[in-house]
Structures are given as structure tokens and as C-alpha cells.
Design an enzyme around this catalytic site. Structure first.
Site, short mmCIF file in Angstrom:
data_model
loop_
_atom_site.label_atom_id
_atom_site.label_comp_id
_atom_site.label_asym_id
_atom_site.label_seq_id
_atom_site.Cartn_x
_atom_site.Cartn_y
_atom_site.Cartn_z
N SER A 210 0.86 -1.18 0.00
CA SER A 210 0.00 0.00 0.00
C SER A 210 0.89 1.23 0.00
O SER A 210 1.89 1.29 -0.71
CB SER A 210 -0.93 -0.05 1.21
OG SER A 210 -1.84 1.02 1.21
N ARG A 379 -5.32 3.71 -0.41
CA ARG A 379 -6.54 3.76 0.39
C ARG A 379 -7.69 3.06 -0.31
O ARG A 379 -8.65 2.61 0.33
CB ARG A 379 -6.88 5.23 0.66
CG ARG A 379 -8.01 5.47 1.63
CD ARG A 379 -8.06 6.91 2.08
NE ARG A 379 -8.05 7.83 0.96
CZ ARG A 379 -7.77 9.12 1.07
NH1 ARG A 379 -7.45 9.63 2.24
NH2 ARG A 379 -7.80 9.90 0.01
N VAL A 501 -7.13 3.80 10.71
CA VAL A 501 -5.90 4.01 9.94
C VAL A 501 -6.19 4.68 8.59
O VAL A 501 -7.30 4.63 8.08
CB VAL A 501 -5.14 2.68 9.72
CG1 VAL A 501 -4.72 2.09 11.04
CG2 VAL A 501 -5.99 1.68 8.95
N GLU A 502 -5.17 5.28 8.03
CA GLU A 502 -5.23 6.01 6.76
C GLU A 502 -6.33 7.08 6.77
O GLU A 502 -7.04 7.28 5.81
CB GLU A 502 -5.40 5.06 5.58
CG GLU A 502 -4.18 4.18 5.35
CD GLU A 502 -4.22 3.46 4.01
OE1 GLU A 502 -4.98 3.89 3.13
OE2 GLU A 502 -3.48 2.49 3.86
N GLY A 503 -6.44 7.76 7.91
CA GLY A 503 -7.43 8.83 8.04
C GLY A 503 -8.64 8.35 8.79
O GLY A 503 -9.37 7.49 8.31
#
Length: 820
Positions: A210, A379, A501-503
Site C-alpha cells: 500500500s 486507500r 488508519v489512513e485517516g
């Protein structure tokens, strides 16, 4: 003809032109024809001549760009430049990141279904399918999630070895560097299967594929960096991590305090090497505790101007071996008992050469752009795949469990309350899988969909939260007692991880989806902003002129379309398909027009403050999101050649999405600060009130029924998850029990008609079957089948138990002493 009739002709003509989004020159021709016809039929008078001249002057002013700019556009541009806040470089880079795709169609008010349906159906290559059927299946077989989560708190050495040797860490790395060179769809499918077995294993595999060093190197690295690192990453010789999050700057990466200073120093016995001295503190870094190479994001300064005139060079990304002096790899975090490697790290006075910046010296200050551009693809793949995997597992095991488990002599799946949960589980999973595969296919076709990636990250992780919570309710006590036989406990524990995670999802919904979508997906807003920021006045004038007049026509057209489609129930829309899904296409076109008009009204009312009205923007984000999710479900139905047994699933998804969009638009209108504008907006969006309804109980029953029996529809819905055949595995036992229990149900009813119904409750199964044999109700073969079903059911409903722990005993003793 009297005047009222001419007014009516003019009104109808204008309405049709607006509905069809006719360009300005057609409006001009239409007005000229009407005026000329009136003069021909009624003669020319002084008043007529004055009106004709005024209309001609107006037509010239609006249709000749040079005159139009001087009279209107340039003046508006000056006003816009005064009132609009200056966009920072980081904001501009974030807005520029990625591409727009189907989301732009949905934002336009006129989605082109032909464009969507022309996208090829997602399909793996033979090599990718072989990898999923071979190494991925084998990795699942090697994995014992209870051992990982309860006993080792880590992956066992043989699993780590297999991951490295089989290339799981290099799925996105091209073959020329020793990687697998897989598509986004294959990457997603691998994560789906692994996550259905173990979240810890899936997390370990998905992170290097990723947003991380390999992704950044592929797009921004120098050839030397690629040649050195990519082969080592592909074979697992190097374990990567990417350190972005700081204690003082989580989602706001642009505010990170981690600092680098350009200077000269000694390095590898070389004096006066141009480099960077770094100090940082990072946390939540997946694979950080075991990483051998650290991707690091930091803000870079050049006080001595060794690289140029600018002192603040901006966010920069570099690759640093973790054995570099000054680096401290911290201990591990414990993310809710899911033991993938995750932890903090820090650096103090770490000196690296400038060559270690990703992209070399040319990459200095480009880190923020690199991150926002590549975050979209990452994402859009890993976390949506994990969310979908949770839905597949919940659908398959909860449907089977609800058919096998009995209460009051009935499978619990036959209770209407449980049916509601099963319907939500099955339909939500269908929606998630459709959105996951469509988005992955878009990436494989060359898109980097920034807004869509936020949509699927948010809604597919939230979808997982809903289906796992529903599944836990159905499984009851067996769901909350952890152990090797627990099918859902670790997924339930891992829910907040995927959400965070990731925002964090709150931010993703309220700021990113609509905040970025309103600018990037709107047909004109982005061009207007570019014109406002453009220092070249001549070019800005031309750009702004086209954008602002196009925008005005866009608003008028969508206002007319929203009202027209609301009044006609969108029946005038030409659907791309016939049959039972036709009306959903029409309804989505209506919602698209209403959404586009509402968005423009909101931007007009709030202006730049709209991005701070997070409740309003969050509701608008919901409308855009559910349009995408419903269209993905319709696309999946077509891609799979309209299987009739899947129709309840796609209908439930669409009806639920339409209802949610309706509620979101209603919430926007209810909370508009300008009440007259809100009243007017409601008349356009809901001319006859809110007509969409939640999916019916009958439809929910049909969806739930699909999960309760083995079928092609159930197999399609759960395709891609790991299904062990070993009866020592809990899913294996469920898969074995389901057909046995279903086959035995007629035999149970046969006994029930003859024997006392209380026998099913008060007597053991062996005695019950013995009585049935003695009375001739069953033959030997039927008795054996019934025994097998009873035994299979008994095995499925067992719950793990353990020796009392000293901690538990001491707690009980303390409570007893205290008098409880």
C-alpha cells in the site's frame, strides 16, 4: 395568439433548453426565433423594435467572448479574488492529487451510464488466479489465528518465511525488479482471502503493498534507488515501513514537527557530504518494529541555503536503513489485541546523504505531493478489501450458524428479528464487494481516484462495522467468548483499526469526500479556482469566463432537471437497461441532479465556509457516496449477467441507498441557515415530498433466505474468502453441518408429527431416534442421517472454555472478601 400563449411558448422552450443543458448559442437562436415569429404574426411596432434591439445587444454581449469578459467576467473575477481565501501550496497539492472518474459523472447531474457499463468486468489473469488458488490458499492453511493472537502475539517463523519466499511483500513491484507485478484487483483479492483467515497476516502483507517505500519508489524514485531497493523489497530481504504519523500531527501531516536540516557532515569515511540532519518521533508505524528500511516523512529546512534560496523546503520523504546511527526502534503498540507488528520509532541527530531522499535532490520538498498522490490508490485497495472480507465471513458463517442453531424448535434464522440482521449483512456485503472490485478495476485502467478512494475506505470499513456487529448479535454468547472456535471475535476487535488508519473515518466523511469532491468533481469549480490563482491575467480571464458562464448554465439546468425528475418520478429518463433494475438507474439520475443543484446552492450560501460546515458537508458526502455504491451494485449485477437469484441483493442495496440519500438531502435542507433558500430548495428537490422508503420486510426476507442455504448466490457473495475443509476448523464444521441439518429437517418434522413435541426439548437425541426407530417412523438410513445432523449441530454450537486463570481466581477471592 394572445400574449399569455406566447409567454407559455417561451416558458416551455426555456424549460426544455435548460433540461437539455443547451449551450448559450442555442438559447440565443431560440429567443431570436420566438421574437421573429411574434413580429411576423403580430406586426412590428415601436415597442417591439425597442425590445428586439435590446435583446440583440444582450445577445451580442453574451455571445461574443471579448465583450462578455469586459462587461461581466473580468469584474466577477476581481470580486472572486478579493473574497476567496488564498489556497496554500499543500492545499493545492492535495486538491491536485489523483484523478476524477465516475464520481465526476455523479456530481454533474447527468451521469453517463454508457460510460460506466462500458468498463470491462473485473477479471484476474491466469497467473494471478493461480497465485490466489496456490500460495494464498496455502498461507491461509499455514495460519493459526489463535496461535498468532493468543499464544505468540506475532506471526510464527514459518509464516514469516512463507510470506517472504512467495513474494507476498512484492505484489505491486514489477517483474523486472523481481516482484509479482500484480493488478490492483489481484492485490485486493489476496487481502480479501488473507483477512478472512487472519487480520494480523493480512495487515502484514497489505502494508508493504500500500502506501510505503515500494509505492513511492516506483513513481518517484531514482533509477539507482529502484535498482537497489525494489529487488530487495520484492524478495523480503528488506522489510519496509513508512513513518508518517507524529504524536503532535496525526491526520494533519502538513503540521508535522519532525525536522530535517540541510548541512554537510561526515558519512562513510567521506568528509563534507551534502546531507540532512534529522530529528523525529513517530508512532503507529506498521511493521516498524521489524523493518530494515524506514520510509520517513519530515519537514526540511535549509538555513545555509546549500540547496537554493528557499529556507523552508517543505515536507520531504527519504528512505533510511534502520541500523543507521541515531535511530531508535521503539517497543510495540498493542492495537486491540491484533498482534501485527506496529510501534513507535525516533531519530536523534541522524545524518543521511541527500541521495537518500526519494527521488534524490530533485525530490526535496516533494514529499507532500508524493503522499497525497499515492495515498488514493493505497486507500482504495487494502482497507476496502479488509472490510469486504469481514462482510464475506459474516455472511457465510452467520447465515450457516443461523440455520444450524435452533431455539424453540426453529432455526434462529427464521425469526424475523434475526432475518433483519441477516438481510443487512448480506446486502451490505454485496454492496462492499461491488464497490471494491469496481474501484480496483478503475485503478487498473489507469485511474488514481482520490475521491472514490475516500468513499470506499470510509463506507467499506463502516460496512464491516455494521455487518460484524449484526453478526455478533446473531451468534450471541458464542460470539463474545474468545477461543479457537470463535468465528468473529478477532474481527470485532479489529474493527476500530480499519476505521482509524489512513485517516479516521470522521475526518474522511466530513472533510475529504465532499471537501475534495466539491472541487475536483464539479464541472466548473476547479477551473474557477485555477483562474483565481493564475497570475497570468489574460489566461485567467479566458479560463474564468468559460467556467463562470458554464457554471451558471449548469446550475439552471440542474435546477430544472431536479424539479422535472422529481415531478415525474424520473420516468422520463432513458435507462440503459430494461428489466427489474431499470427504475434504479432512473432514480439515481434524479438524485444526481438534485445533489448537483443542492451542492451549488450550498456553495453559494456558505462560500468558502462550507468546508467548516462539517455536518452539512458530511451529509452531502453521504449522497455522493451512496450514488457511487448503488451504481457499483448495478454494475456488478450486469457484469455477472443478471443472475436472478442475486436480484434481492441488488434491489435491497439500491433501495437502502436511495432512502439514505433522501435522508441526507433532507438533513442538508433542514439545517440551511437561509430559510427562504431552504424552502425553495425543498420545492425543487422534493416537489411531492420524500417518496423513497427503506427496503421492505418481504425483500429483507428474500435476502436473508439466500444466506441460510447453500446456493450459487451465497457462493458468489462469499467468493474469495478462505473456506477450510478440515472439520477441526470452526468454518469447516459449519460447512459440514449446514447441508446435513437442512437434509435432516424433513425427518425432524416427520418425528414431530408422531412423537410428543416435548420430546425434542426434554429427551436426548439418541433416545428420541431410538423411539422413532422402534415405532417405524424412521428407517436405519434416516436414523443415521438424523444422528449425523444432530452431532454436527452439537459440534457447531460448542464454545471454548479454559482453566480458571490465577488472575480471575484472585479477583473472585478479592470480591468475596469485600462482601460481594
Amino acid at each position: 395568439m394572445n400574449l399569455l400563449l406566447w409567454i407559455a411558448i417561451g416558458f416551455v422552450s426555456a424549460w426544455l433548453l435548460a433540461y437539455l443543458a443547451a449551450p448559450l448559442y442555442l438559447w440565443t437562436i431560440a429567443v431570436a426565433l420566438v421574437v421573429a415569429a411574434y413580429g411576423f404574426l403580430h406586426g412590428v411596432s415601436v415597442g417591439y423594435g425597442v425590445i428586439a434591439v435590446l435583446l440583440a445587444l444582450l445577445a451580442i454581449a453574451l455571445n461574443v467572448p471579448l465583450i462578455r469578459r469586459k462587461l461581466v467576467s473580468d469584474r466577477l473575477l476581481e470580486i472572486f479574488r478579493e473574497i476567496m481565501p488564498t489556497m496554500s501550496a499543500t492545499e493545492r497539492e492535495a486538491m491536485d492529487a489523483g484523478t476524477v472518474w465516475w464520481d465526476a459523472d455523479l456530481f454533474s447531474g447527468r451521469p453517463s451510464w454508457k460510460k460506466l457499463l462500458a468498463v470491462p468486468a473485473p477479471k484476474l489473469s491466469d497467473e494471478e488466479q493461480a497465485f490466489i488458488d496456490g500460495p494464498t490458499e496455502e498461507l491461509c492453511h499455514l495460519t493459526d489465528d489463535w496461535q498468532i493472537t493468543h499464544e505468540l502475539q506475532d506471526l510464527p517463523p514459518e509464516v514469516w518465511r512463507f510470506i517472504r519466499e512467495q513474494g507476498f511483500l512484492g505484489m505491486i513491484i514489477p517483474k523486472q525488479y523481481g516482484g509479482l507485478g500484480f493488478s490492483a484487483l489481484a492485490h485486493s483479492d489476496v487481502v480479501v482471502k488473507l483477512a478472512s483467515r487472519s487480520i494480523a497476516v493480512a495487515s502484514t502483507v497489505m502494508v508493504p503493498n500500500s502506501l510505503g517505500p515500494a509505492e513511492l519508489l516506483l513513481h518517484y524514485g531514482t533509477e539507482e534507488q529502484k535498482d537497489h531497493y525494489l529487488p530487495r523489497l520484492a524478495c523480503g530481504q528488506e522489510i519496509p515501513c513508512f513513518a508518517l504519523t507524529s504524536p503532535e500531527a496525526g491526520s494533519d501531516a502538513s503540521a508535522m514537527p519532525d525536522k530535517g536540516v540541510v548541512c554537510k557532515g561526515d558519512f562513510d569515511d567521506r568528509p563534507d557530504v551534502l546531507g540532512i540532519r534529522l530529528n523525529w518521533q513517530k508512532r503507529y508505524i506498521t511493521l516498524g518494529p521489524v523493518a530494515t528500511v524506514l520510509g520517513l516523512a519530515f519537514r526540511l529546512y535549509d538555513p545555509e541555503h546549500l540547496l537554493g534560496e528557499q529556507e523552508d523546503l517543505g515536507i520531504t520523504a527519504a528512505l533510511i536503513p534502520t541500523d543507521t546511527p541515531g535511530i531508535t526502534i521503539g517497543r510495540r503498540h498493542d492495537p486491540l489485541g491484533i498482534p501485527f507488528q506496529n510501534g513507535p520509532n525516533s531519530g536523534q541527530n541522524v545524518f543521511i546523504p541527500v541521495d537518500w531522499v526519494i527521488g534524490g535532490a530533485a525530490g526535496v520538498g516533494q514529499g507532500w505531493r508524493m503522499l497525497v498522490e499515492r495515498l488514493a490508490a493505497g486507500r482504495a485497495i487494502s482497507l476496502p478489501a479488509m472490510g469486504t472480507s469481514g462482510g464475506k465471513v459474516a455472511s457465510r458463517v452467520t447465515g450457516a450458524y443461523a440455520r444450524v442453531r435452533r431455539q424453540f424448535r426453529l432455526p434462529i434464522g427464521r425469526f424475523e428479528g434475526v432475518e433483519e440482521a441477516l438481510a443487512r449483512i448480506g446486502a451490505t456485503t454485496y454492496m462492499m464487494d461491488a464497490a471494491r472490485t469496481l474501484t480496483a478495476q478503475a485503478i487498473d485502467l489507469g485511474e488514481n481516484p482520490s475521491v472514490i478512494s475516500a468513499i470506499v475506505k470510509y463506507h467499506l470499513t463502516e460496512g464491516m462495522r455494521r455487518v460484524i456487529n449484526d453478526a455478533m448479535d446473531v451468534h450471541g454468547g458464542s460470539g463474545i467468548c474468545l477461543g479457537p472456535a470463535n468465528l468473529l471475535g478477532r474481527a470485532y476487535q479489529g474493527l476500530p483499526i480499519t476505521i482509524t488508519v489512513e485517516g479516521a473515518n470522521i475526518m474522511t466523511r466530513s472533510l475529504i469526500i465532499y471537501g475534495q469532491g466539491a472541487i475536483r468533481c464539479h464541472p466548473y469549480v476547479y477551473r474557477e479556482l485555477q483562474a483565481v490563482a493564475d497570475a497570468d491575467l489574460r489566461r485567467a480571464s479566458k479560463t474564468f469566463d468559460k467556467a463562470i458562464f458554464g457554471h451558471v448554465g449548469h446550475v439552471i439546468s440542474n435546477a430544472v432537471r431536479a424539479l422535472s425528475l422529481g415531478m415525474t418520478g424520473a420516468r422520463v429518463v432513458r435507462a440503459p437497461v430494461s428489466g427489474p433494475t431499470r427504475r434504479y438507474y432512473q432514480h439515481l439520475v434524479r438524485v444526481s441532479a438534485a445533489f448537483a443543484f443542492t451542492s451549488d446552492v450550498a456553495m453559494f450560501v456558505f462560500g468558502g465556509a462550507l468546508k467548516r460546515k462539517e455536518k452539512i458537508s458530511g451529509r452531502l458526502a453521504d449522497v455522493l457516496s451512496y450514488m457511487y455504491l448503488a451504481s457499483a451494485a448495478l454494475k456488478r449485477f450486469e457484469d455477472q449477467h443478471r443472475p436472478r437469484s442475486d436480484l434481492p441483493l441488488v434491489k435491497w442495496v439500491c433501495e437502502d441507498a436511495l432512502y439514505r440519500m433522501q435522508q441526507a438531502l433532507d438533513g442538508v435542507i433542514r439545517n440551511f441557515p437561509n430559510r427562504p433558500m431552504a424552502w425553495l430548495l425543498r420545492r425543487f428537490v422534493f416537489p411531492f415530498g420524500r417518496r423513497f422508503r427503506v427496503p421492505s420486510d418481504r425483500l429483507g426476507h428474500q435476502v436473508a433466505s439466500l444466506l441460510l442455504v447453500p446456493s450459487d448466490a451465497r457462493d458468489r457473495l462469499t467468493k474469495g474468502m478462505y473456506i477450510p475443509k478440515d472439520l477441526n476448523e470452526p468454518i469447516g464444521r459449519l460447512e459440514d453441518a449446514l447441508p446435513k441439518v437442512i437434509a435432516a429437517e424433513p425427518l425432524e418434522r416427520k418425528i414431530h408429527r408422531v412423537l410428543d413435541s416435548q420430546a425434542f426439548v426434554t429427551r436426548d437425541y439418541d433416545a428420541l431416534i431410538g423411539d422413532a426407530l422402534r415405532l417405524g417412523v424412521l428407517n436405519d438410513d434416516e436414523a443415521n442421517r438424523l444422528r449425523a445432523a444432530f452431532e454436527a449441530r452439537h459440534q457447531v454450537i460448542q464454545v471454548d472454555d479454559f482453566p480458571a486463570s490465577s488472575t480471575l481466581v484472585s479477583a473472585i477471592e478479592r470480591a468475596d472478601v469485600a462482601g460481594f
